[in-house]
Design a protein around this motif. Structure first.
Motif, mmCIF file in Angstrom:
data_model
loop_
_atom_site.group_PDB
_atom_site.id
_atom_site.type_symbol
_atom_site.label_atom_id
_atom_site.label_comp_id
_atom_site.label_asym_id
_atom_site.label_seq_id
_atom_site.Cartn_x
_atom_site.Cartn_y
_atom_site.Cartn_z
ATOM 1 N N ARG A 92 9.185 -3.558 -0.642
ATOM 2 C CA ARG A 92 9.625 -3.052 0.656
ATOM 3 C C ARG A 92 10.492 -1.816 0.480
ATOM 4 N N GLU A 93 11.384 -1.871 -0.506
ATOM 5 C CA GLU A 93 12.237 -0.708 -0.764
ATOM 6 C C GLU A 93 11.411 0.503 -1.187
ATOM 7 N N PHE A 94 10.474 0.275 -2.093
ATOM 8 C CA PHE A 94 9.701 1.381 -2.660
ATOM 9 C C PHE A 94 8.682 1.937 -1.669
ATOM 10 N N ALA A 154 0.830 -1.204 0.000
ATOM 11 C CA ALA A 154 0.000 0.000 0.000
ATOM 12 C C ALA A 154 0.861 1.249 0.000
ATOM 13 N N LYS A 155 1.906 1.246 0.806
ATOM 14 C CA LYS A 155 2.817 2.396 0.851
ATOM 15 C C LYS A 155 3.526 2.578 -0.489
ATOM 16 N N ALA A 156 3.920 1.462 -1.116
ATOM 17 C CA ALA A 156 4.599 1.531 -2.410
ATOM 18 C C ALA A 156 3.672 2.091 -3.481
ATOM 19 N N ALA A 162 8.944 -1.680 8.958
ATOM 20 C CA ALA A 162 8.345 -2.914 8.435
ATOM 21 C C ALA A 162 9.338 -3.665 7.564
ATOM 22 N N ALA A 163 10.096 -2.945 6.745
ATOM 23 C CA ALA A 163 11.060 -3.587 5.855
ATOM 24 C C ALA A 163 12.131 -4.334 6.639
ATOM 25 N N GLU A 164 12.595 -3.756 7.748
ATOM 26 C CA GLU A 164 13.625 -4.412 8.547
ATOM 27 C C GLU A 164 13.092 -5.689 9.197
ATOM 28 N N GLN A 219 10.410 -13.406 -4.628
ATOM 29 C CA GLN A 219 11.284 -12.812 -3.615
ATOM 30 C C GLN A 219 11.786 -11.444 -4.075
ATOM 31 N N GLN A 220 12.161 -11.353 -5.352
ATOM 32 C CA GLN A 220 12.641 -10.090 -5.894
ATOM 33 C C GLN A 220 11.554 -9.011 -5.818
ATOM 34 N N LEU A 221 10.324 -9.391 -6.182
ATOM 35 C CA LEU A 221 9.227 -8.434 -6.171
ATOM 36 C C LEU A 221 8.988 -7.883 -4.770
ATOM 37 N N HIS A 222 8.931 -8.757 -3.786
ATOM 38 C CA HIS A 222 8.601 -8.287 -2.441
ATOM 39 C C HIS A 222 9.736 -7.468 -1.833
#
Length: 218
Positions: free
Chosen positions: A139-141, A96-98, A147-149, A132-135
């Motif tokens: 998280r980065e975007f 949602a944040k991305a 949450a990402a950590e 895995q790449q997408l998620h």
């Protein structure tokens, strides 16, 4: 209270190497971690290995026992279900944040993943890697650092089950459809749909893991 001293580069590099080895199964669940052997293999000191093992223990990847050393901590299916349930909430938040924060170049990266997913045509191994790449990208975007950590730590604990789920009949194809929905929602700034599609995807993975835990795969 003074901030913690930064880890030396050698210790950080060793930590990343060991974490990646666990992630890829080069260090298998239950395998004993021998300080002298790891120090020799990585060309570093036993002190650096000991520090890395402590940090991996803090991340839940390694179990240490008095007088018995350290081992790669096995994650059983019931725990994997719990981890996936937590990921469902946090991954949905990041999606949602991305959808709100992703820049045009970042959205183009997601569209590239979308194209590769379509080309993979349900190949479970390729699908797992792209998932895995997408998620990681989402998280980065998202710019949601906390949450990402947390998610970065959780994914190392449950990654071997992701491929196990993807190898079940129809799972990679269903996962691909879910991911295409997520990508489209993020790229069209639809925060609500991005969150919902991501939550449904991880809830589905958790449901499959529950069935595996009870001996049912369908």
């Amino acid at each position: 209270m003074p901030p913690p001293e930064p880890r030396p580069p050698a210790a950080t590099t060793l930590l990343e190497h060991l974490r990646t080895a666990i992630y890829h199964g080069e260090l298998s669940p239950g395998q004993r971690l021998v300080e002298a052997e790891l120090a020799r293999r990585h060309g570093t000191s036993r002190g650096a290995v000991r520090e890395a093992i402590v940090l991996l223990s803090n991340e839940g990847l390694v179990a240490r026992e008095r007088n018995r050393g350290a081992r790669v901590r096995p994650v059983q299916l019931p725990e994997a279900v719990e981890i996936t349930e937590v990921r469902a909430v946090l991954e949905a938040l990041c999606a949602a944040k991305a959808a709100h924060a992703a820049t045009a170049p970042e959205r183009r990266q997601l569209r590239l993943v979308e194209r590769k997913l379509r080309e993979a045509a349900g190949d479970a191994v390729v699908y797992t890697r792209l998932s895995q790449q997408l998620h990681v990208r989402l998280r980065e975007f998202s710019r949601q650092t906390t949450a990402a950590e947390i998610l970065e730590r959780l994914r190392y604990q449950s990654v071997r089950y992701e491929l196990q789920v993807a190898l079940l009949p129809g799972q990679a194809a269903q996962g691909t459809r879910n991911h295409l929905r997520i990508i489209d929602a993020v790229c069209t700034h639809d925060r609500r749909q991005a969150e919902q599609a991501t939550r449904e995807h991880w809830d589905g993975v958790a449901g499959t893991l529950r069935r595996l835990a009870t001996g049912r795969s369908s």
